[in-house]
Write a protein that holds these residues in place. Structure first.
Motif, PDB file in Angstrom:
ATOM      1  N   SER A 310       0.818  -1.217   0.000  1.00  0.00           N
ATOM      2  CA  SER A 310       0.000   0.000   0.000  1.00  0.00           C
ATOM      3  C   SER A 310       0.849   1.264   0.000  1.00  0.00           C
ATOM      4  O   SER A 310       0.323   2.369   0.090  1.00  0.00           O
ATOM      5  N   SER A 311       2.156   1.100  -0.069  1.00  0.00           N
ATOM      6  CA  SER A 311       3.075   2.240   0.020  1.00  0.00           C
ATOM      7  C   SER A 311       3.432   2.770  -1.369  1.00  0.00           C
ATOM      8  O   SER A 311       3.362   2.049  -2.370  1.00  0.00           O
ATOM      9  N   MET A 312       3.822   4.030  -1.404  1.00  0.00           N
ATOM     10  CA  MET A 312       4.301   4.682  -2.625  1.00  0.00           C
ATOM     11  C   MET A 312       5.475   5.583  -2.254  1.00  0.00           C
ATOM     12  O   MET A 312       5.701   5.901  -1.079  1.00  0.00           O
ATOM     13  N   LYS A 313       6.212   6.034  -3.263  1.00  0.00           N
ATOM     14  CA  LYS A 313       7.271   7.010  -3.032  1.00  0.00           C
ATOM     15  C   LYS A 313       6.686   8.363  -2.643  1.00  0.00           C
ATOM     16  O   LYS A 313       7.332   9.153  -1.957  1.00  0.00           O
ATOM     17  N   ASP A 314       5.491   8.594  -3.107  1.00  0.00           N
ATOM     18  CA  ASP A 314       4.798   9.841  -2.822  1.00  0.00           C
ATOM     19  C   ASP A 314       4.354   9.834  -1.356  1.00  0.00           C
ATOM     20  O   ASP A 314       3.457   9.080  -0.974  1.00  0.00           O
ATOM     21  N   CYS A 315       4.959  10.677  -0.519  1.00  0.00           N
ATOM     22  CA  CYS A 315       4.660  10.639   0.918  1.00  0.00           C
ATOM     23  C   CYS A 315       3.272  11.177   1.239  1.00  0.00           C
ATOM     24  O   CYS A 315       2.751  10.939   2.322  1.00  0.00           O
ATOM     25  N   LEU A 316       2.629  11.885   0.310  1.00  0.00           N
ATOM     26  CA  LEU A 316       1.288  12.393   0.539  1.00  0.00           C
ATOM     27  C   LEU A 316       0.225  11.344   0.233  1.00  0.00           C
ATOM     28  O   LEU A 316      -0.732  11.168   0.984  1.00  0.00           O
ATOM     29  N   ARG A 317       0.398  10.642  -0.867  1.00  0.00           N
ATOM     30  CA  ARG A 317      -0.625   9.704  -1.340  1.00  0.00           C
ATOM     31  C   ARG A 317      -0.354   8.254  -0.932  1.00  0.00           C
ATOM     32  O   ARG A 317      -1.176   7.388  -1.168  1.00  0.00           O
ATOM     33  N   SER A 318       0.807   7.989  -0.374  1.00  0.00           N
ATOM     34  CA  SER A 318       1.108   6.641   0.119  1.00  0.00           C
ATOM     35  C   SER A 318       0.194   6.319   1.296  1.00  0.00           C
ATOM     36  O   SER A 318      -0.111   7.191   2.114  1.00  0.00           O
ATOM     37  N   LYS A 319      -0.260   5.073   1.393  1.00  0.00           N
ATOM     38  CA  LYS A 319      -1.203   4.688   2.454  1.00  0.00           C
ATOM     39  C   LYS A 319      -0.736   3.406   3.171  1.00  0.00           C
ATOM     40  O   LYS A 319      -1.470   2.419   3.234  1.00  0.00           O
ATOM     41  N   PRO A 320       0.486   3.390   3.731  1.00  0.00           N
ATOM     42  CA  PRO A 320       0.932   2.165   4.407  1.00  0.00           C
ATOM     43  C   PRO A 320       0.095   1.824   5.631  1.00  0.00           C
ATOM     44  O   PRO A 320      -0.198   0.655   5.895  1.00  0.00           O
ATOM     45  N   PHE A 321      -0.310   2.873   6.380  1.00  0.00           N
ATOM     46  CA  PHE A 321      -1.082   2.612   7.582  1.00  0.00           C
ATOM     47  C   PHE A 321      -2.491   2.113   7.257  1.00  0.00           C
ATOM     48  O   PHE A 321      -3.094   1.394   8.052  1.00  0.00           O
ATOM     49  N   LEU A 322      -3.018   2.500   6.097  1.00  0.00           N
ATOM     50  CA  LEU A 322      -4.333   1.975   5.711  1.00  0.00           C
ATOM     51  C   LEU A 322      -4.264   0.478   5.418  1.00  0.00           C
ATOM     52  O   LEU A 322      -5.179  -0.269   5.755  1.00  0.00           O
ATOM     53  N   GLY A 323      -3.174   0.034   4.780  1.00  0.00           N
ATOM     54  CA  GLY A 323      -2.995  -1.402   4.583  1.00  0.00           C
ATOM     55  C   GLY A 323      -2.891  -2.133   5.908  1.00  0.00           C
ATOM     56  O   GLY A 323      -3.499  -3.190   6.101  1.00  0.00           O
ATOM     57  N   LEU A 324      -2.129  -1.559   6.847  1.00  0.00           N
ATOM     58  CA  LEU A 324      -1.973  -2.137   8.175  1.00  0.00           C
ATOM     59  C   LEU A 324      -3.302  -2.188   8.916  1.00  0.00           C
ATOM     60  O   LEU A 324      -3.693  -3.217   9.480  1.00  0.00           O
ATOM     61  N   LEU A 325      -4.019  -1.050   8.907  1.00  0.00           N
ATOM     62  CA  LEU A 325      -5.306  -0.984   9.606  1.00  0.00           C
ATOM     63  C   LEU A 325      -6.352  -1.875   8.955  1.00  0.00           C
ATOM     64  O   LEU A 325      -7.257  -2.381   9.629  1.00  0.00           O
ATOM     65  N   GLY A 326      -6.243  -2.085   7.641  1.00  0.00           N
ATOM     66  CA  GLY A 326      -7.178  -2.989   6.967  1.00  0.00           C
ATOM     67  C   GLY A 326      -7.048  -4.414   7.471  1.00  0.00           C
ATOM     68  O   GLY A 326      -8.056  -5.093   7.739  1.00  0.00           O
ATOM     69  N   VAL A 327      -5.814  -4.887   7.632  1.00  0.00           N
ATOM     70  CA  VAL A 327      -5.598  -6.237   8.158  1.00  0.00           C
ATOM     71  C   VAL A 327      -6.062  -6.323   9.611  1.00  0.00           C
ATOM     72  O   VAL A 327      -6.696  -7.305  10.024  1.00  0.00           O
ATOM     73  N   LEU A 328      -5.774  -5.278  10.406  1.00  0.00           N
ATOM     74  CA  LEU A 328      -6.228  -5.274  11.807  1.00  0.00           C
ATOM     75  C   LEU A 328      -7.752  -5.254  11.891  1.00  0.00           C
ATOM     76  O   LEU A 328      -8.340  -5.807  12.829  1.00  0.00           O
ATOM     77  N   THR A 329      -8.399  -4.614  10.913  1.00  0.00           N
ATOM     78  CA  THR A 329      -9.868  -4.614  10.870  1.00  0.00           C
ATOM     79  C   THR A 329     -10.408  -6.037  10.777  1.00  0.00           C
ATOM     80  O   THR A 329     -11.350  -6.414  11.484  1.00  0.00           O
ATOM     81  N   ILE A 330      -9.799  -6.840   9.902  1.00  0.00           N
ATOM     82  CA  ILE A 330     -10.244  -8.228   9.757  1.00  0.00           C
ATOM     83  C   ILE A 330      -9.935  -9.017  11.032  1.00  0.00           C
ATOM     84  O   ILE A 330     -10.718  -9.882  11.438  1.00  0.00           O
ATOM     85  N   CYS A 331      -8.812  -8.708  11.676  1.00  0.00           N
ATOM     86  CA  CYS A 331      -8.444  -9.420  12.913  1.00  0.00           C
ATOM     87  C   CYS A 331      -9.471  -9.171  14.011  1.00  0.00           C
ATOM     88  O   CYS A 331      -9.928 -10.114  14.672  1.00  0.00           O
ATOM     89  N   ILE A 332      -9.836  -7.901  14.213  1.00  0.00           N
ATOM     90  CA  ILE A 332     -10.776  -7.621  15.306  1.00  0.00           C
ATOM     91  C   ILE A 332     -12.177  -8.124  14.973  1.00  0.00           C
ATOM     92  O   ILE A 332     -12.933  -8.520  15.869  1.00  0.00           O
ATOM     93  N   SER A 333     -12.534  -8.143  13.695  1.00  0.00           N
ATOM     94  CA  SER A 333     -13.840  -8.721  13.339  1.00  0.00           C
ATOM     95  C   SER A 333     -13.850 -10.227  13.588  1.00  0.00           C
ATOM     96  O   SER A 333     -14.865 -10.785  14.027  1.00  0.00           O
ATOM     97  N   SER A 334     -12.714 -10.897  13.362  1.00  0.00           N
ATOM     98  CA  SER A 334     -12.621 -12.333  13.630  1.00  0.00           C
ATOM     99  C   SER A 334     -12.688 -12.620  15.128  1.00  0.00           C
ATOM    100  O   SER A 334     -13.300 -13.608  15.554  1.00  0.00           O
ATOM    101  N   VAL A 335     -12.061 -11.746  15.938  1.00  0.00           N
ATOM    102  CA  VAL A 335     -12.144 -11.894  17.397  1.00  0.00           C
ATOM    103  C   VAL A 335     -13.589 -11.745  17.864  1.00  0.00           C
ATOM    104  O   VAL A 335     -14.078 -12.508  18.715  1.00  0.00           O
ATOM    105  N   THR A 336     -14.296 -10.791  17.297  1.00  0.00           N
ATOM    106  CA  THR A 336     -15.707 -10.593  17.647  1.00  0.00           C
ATOM    107  C   THR A 336     -16.545 -11.802  17.259  1.00  0.00           C
ATOM    108  O   THR A 336     -17.401 -12.248  18.033  1.00  0.00           O
TER     109      THR A 336
END
Length: 904
Positions: A310-336
């Motif tokens: 989810s990362s790019m060289k462009d520091c404005l439009r890169s979304k590494p944390f969104l990729g990270l948070l997306g996986v965590l979203t699935i993790c917490i939904s599985s815990v629920t």
């Protein structure tokens, strides 16, 4: 003045087209409003899922309970074998029959079993004294419960005739051999025959399952044993049904296994393999314990892959944390989802290990599609409108695929499913899919809102600091410019879409799309698909059912080691089949005797009838009528010491002065190869129909049949029902989607992927057990999840050529597909290092599902769609017609405005 005439169309077709457009636009409008609502209340949609996870997460910790009943999980829930077991138990107590109804791994009740194996070239019969010492240690072993010591004699199954413990007859053979050795007799003088041997008390005993690796004396008429490699001894415990008795029995089994381990250390010249009734469940549950660390490693790998992709060289439009948070979203939904499962009194079993991987494969697809949808929105819009546009673009397709997931696993959880483990898994998967969907549009949607707000305010995507101006950056070092680069140097070249710099999109646009659509590559792709189809078809012809329970156990567990040794040395004969005659029969009738002989032909029989007929022949006694037959049977035959044990096989009734035989039983054993389980199923399928057509009314039963009875049909039914449900939905929605050819191509693609996975997993030695069936159900949906957006974008494209349409489709959805499949496949790698047959099956099937889907999305479909419909020529004609219409309109305007011509 000229008008352009449109081609005619039927009213029905126009109505259907309008209906499709209304539905599609209505859904897009709904999700646009949902996106706006989420973007205006991001804190609420972030908080509610987090609170739900905390609440249900605590219930997961407090209510966790494993399921210990392995039979209820993996044996068919509704089978004729269970009815036959009830009927047989009502006639003859199965608890008293355990020693006769030998079964490899499925012996009912509590027991302890040990195999003693001599070294290569050795003869186990020469070590009778050592074996009897181990036997005495077992008999003398004590377990303490509430201050009382219990030995085997307190817990054992008792014989009816003398109330002594039931012991295997091989013990008597070993005692005879030891006595012969003590009295300076040679072993050869104590004759041991195989599989039937004569005991000291005159009884004939079947020892085919107690003596293994047998070599017979050449040309011996009575099948005398020359040497043997292994001996198997079973200690059966009484089962009264009380909790106290069960606890004492469990402690005894545990001490038995510890004693066998100690004896192994004391007797290095023998190899000891022990098994108890709890061993199968313990080794089944062991998989979960072994996989815990590997699942955490898998999660870390998926987080890393999602973040990097989810990362790019462009520091404005890169979304590494969104990729990270997306996986965590699935993790917490599985815990629920897990918390909801345990709150509803669910019990954990090792097959549920697949749910995190199944949920992750579907959930991250929605995450990456939303991220791609965000990249396709216009940057000059406010971030709330961009979120709404992303929802409108992506959530329609994601809703459809989530619905198909729910339908497929919902059908698997229906009453038609006959395997409880599959039903429980599908129920959990339905809850996980619903929560995944809710968490993605709520929790992850809120994360997308905050990320969009940061981007609009020109904050750094990682450090969350304000990005300096271009003039300020030009005065800084190169490393600082690289870290703070927002792509301002490239705005003139990529002004319309700054996200084109993403490395996956750049690779697809500049390199892969041109290569895969090259005319010289297409023939090789066709050849590749023919090879793929050939191997898939070849595998589909070799499917094996996975009734063998060791496919679900930890691979290095004691149960698997025991089963392999047992299969190697004790597979010459099938499990002992109980043959129950449940109606009065004229046993003295010659015709009946011939029918019984015909039914038992080809089997090694342990039968009171056969022994009684032989007794009458040897004594030259005539018993051709009912009174003589029963009178001699009761007063003479059953009084003999060597025949007294047959009293347990006959049920007499007395009506006045007349005795009747109302039911009886005998035992059948077939000669088999090492594939005992398959041949046992074949025996059951051959014997059971005979009970319907023969005049003799009988049933056949062995505890193994409960696990094997129609297992192949039971285990394949869920995937057939799920596949039929998805196919039906796709067919019924043919005229409700934007283009019917999209559904047609989707059905073909999913069928190709499903058959490919089925055939290739068979060639990879994967049997059709409950795990592989669940993977096949998942493959149906995984294929739809990834192929549907690609195909629908293609069929709706309006470019002049199919090649250009498929290029645009890959450019639009290829990034999300590649991100998701690569994360999914990388997350499977740690499963390879879990020493368990269950996780090996899971790894193989999911690896094939991901690989075949990737192959179709990026290789097969991009080539085949350039050959076959839908045609794009009508789009070219429409564009020409529109251009001609514009020219005519311009001509008319000029003719009507001559002053304009003069002015020009």
């Amino acid at each position: 003045m000229c008008f352009l005439r449109r081609p005619g169309a039927s009213a029905g077709w126009i109505w259907w087209r309008m209906l499709r457009q209304v539905i599609h636009r209505g859904l897009q409008s709904f999700f646009y409003k949902l996106g706006l609502f989420v973007s205006r209340h991001p804190v609420f949609f972030l908080t509610v899922p987090a609170v739900l996870t905390i609440i249900f997460g605590f219930s997961l910790l407090n209510r966790f309970q494993p399921d210990t009943d392995l039979e209820s999980l993996v044996a068919p829930s509704h089978s004729l074998a269970k009815i036959e077991r009830s009927l047989a138990s009502s006639l003859f107590s199965l608890d008293q029959s355990k020693s006769q109804l030998y079964s490899d791994l499925h012996t009912p009740g509590r027991y302890g079993r040990v195999i003693l194996l001599s070294k290569p070239g050795g003869n186990i019969l020469h070590q009778a004294d050592v074996i009897l010492q181990i036997h005495r240690a077992v008999l003398e072993m004590k377990v303490n419960y509430k201050g009382y010591n219990y030995t085997f004699s307190h817990l054992c199954v008792l014989r009816n005739q003398d109330k002594k413990c039931v012991l295997d007859d091989i013990i008597s053979v070993l005692e005879d051999l030891r006595q012969a050795a003590l009295s300076n007799k040679t072993t050869a003088r104590v004759q041991v025959s195989y599989p039937n041997t004569k005991l000291k008390d005159g009884r004939s005993s079947f020892i085919g399952h107690q003596l293994g690796g047998v070599m017979e004396v050449p040309n011996s008429k009575d099948q005398r044993v020359k040497s043997a490699r292994a001996i198997q001894i079973t200690y059966y415990l009484q089962t009264y049904g009380s909790v106290t008795q069960d606890l004492i029995g469990e402690k005894w089994e545990s001490e038995f296994c510890k004693l066998m381990h100690k004896m192994q250390l004391d007797h290095q010249d023998l190899q000891l393999y022990s098994l108890a009734s709890f061993s199968l469940w313990k080794d089944f549950h062991q998989t979960s314990l072994l996989a815990r660390g590997k699942i955490l490693v898998s999660l870390m790998l998926i987080l890393l892959t999602a973040t990097l992709s989810s990362s790019m060289k462009d520091c404005l439009r890169s979304k590494p944390f969104l990729g990270l948070l997306g996986v965590l979203t699935i993790c917490i939904s599985s815990v629920t989802a897990a918390g909801i499962f345990f709150i509803t009194d669910g019990k954990y079993n090792s097959t549920l290990l697949g749910i995190p991987f199944f949920a992750m494969g579907h959930g991250t697809k929605g995450v990456f599609e939303l991220l791609s949808g965000w990249r396709r929105t216009r940057e000059n819009l406010p971030f709330k409108d961009r979120v709404a546009d992303a929802y409108s673009d992506v959530m329609v397709s994601y809703t459809m695929t989530s619905s198909l997931y729910f339908i497929a696993f919902g059908m698997g959880a229906s009453p038609f499913t006959n395997i409880e483990a599959v039903k429980v898994f599908c129920q959990n998967m339905c809850v996980s899919i619903l929560l995944n969907y809710f968490y993605i549009f709520s929790f992850f949607g809120s994360c997308l809102v905050f990320a969009g707000q940061l981007e609009q305010n020109r904050y750094h995507s990682i450090f969350c600091c304000k990005i300096p101006s271009a003039e300020y950056l030009d005065r800084k070092p190169v490393w600082f410019q690289t870290m703070m680069n927002d792509g301002h140097k490239h705005t003139s070249h990529h002004e319309t879409n700054p996200y084109q710099h993403h490395f996956i999109q750049h690779f697809l646009r500049e390199h892969y799309n041109e290569w895969i659509t090259n005319i010289y590559v297409k023939p090789f792709v066709v050849i590749l698909y023919l090879i793929y189809a050939s191997f898939s078809f070849m595998g589909c012809l070799q499917i094996n059912d996975g009734a063998n329970i060791i496919n679900l156990l930890a691979s290095e567990s004691p149960s698997v080691s025991y089963a392999l040794i047992q299969q190697k040395y004790f597979s010459n004969y099938s499990p002992v089949i109980g043959f129950y005659i449940y109606e009065p029969l004229e046993y003295w009738n010659g015709t009946v005797q011939e029918d019984l002989k015909t039914l038992s032909q080809g089997f090694n029989t342990v039968s009171w009838i056969e022994q009684y007929y032989q007794y009458l022949r040897v004594g030259n006694i005539s018993a051709t009528n009912k009174s003589d037959f029963i009178s001699i049977l009761q007063s003479s035959f059953l009084k003999k010491p060597e025949f007294q044990h047959f009293k347990n096989d006959i049920i007499f009734s007395k009506a006045g002065d007349e005795n009747n035989i109302i039911a009886s039983r005998l035992y059948l054993v077939a000669r088999t190869s090492e594939n005992t389980q398959r041949e046992a199923v074949e025996l059951l399928e051959k014997l059971r129909p005979l009970s319907l057509i023969q005049s003799i009314k009988f049933i056949v039963f062995n505890p193994t049949f409960v696990f094997m009875d129609h297992y192949g049909l039971s285990v394949t039914m869920p995937v057939l029902i799920s596949g039929f449900g998805i196919l039906l939905v796709l067919i019924l929605t043919f005229f409700l989607v934007i283009h019917p050819l999209g559904n047609f191509w989707l059905i073909l693609s999913v069928t190709s992927i499903e058959l490919g996975v089925l055939g290739l997993m068979t060639l990879w030695n994967v049997d059709m057990d409950c795990i592989s069936i669940l993977c096949l159900i998942y493959t149906l949906n995984f294929a739809i999840d990834h192929c549907a957006p690609l195909l629908y974008t293609f069929v709706l494209a309006t470019e002049h050529t199919r090649t250009q349409c498929i290029k645009n489709s890959l450019q639009e959805h290829g990034t999300a597909i590649l991100q998701n499949v690569s994360s999914f496949l990388i997350g499977l790698v740690p499963l390879l290092f879990v020493p368990s047959n269950l996780t090996f099956t899971l790894f193989k099937c999911l690896l094939l599902a991901g690989s075949c889907t990737l192959l179709h999305c990026f290789v097969i479909l991009p080539v085949f769609l350039t050959f076959f419909p839908p045609s794009k020529k009508h789009h070219k004609k429409k564009k020409r017609a529109k251009r001609k219409e514009r020219e005519e309109i311009e001509c008319i305007e000029i003719q009507e405005n001559p002053d304009h011509v003069t002015a020009v």
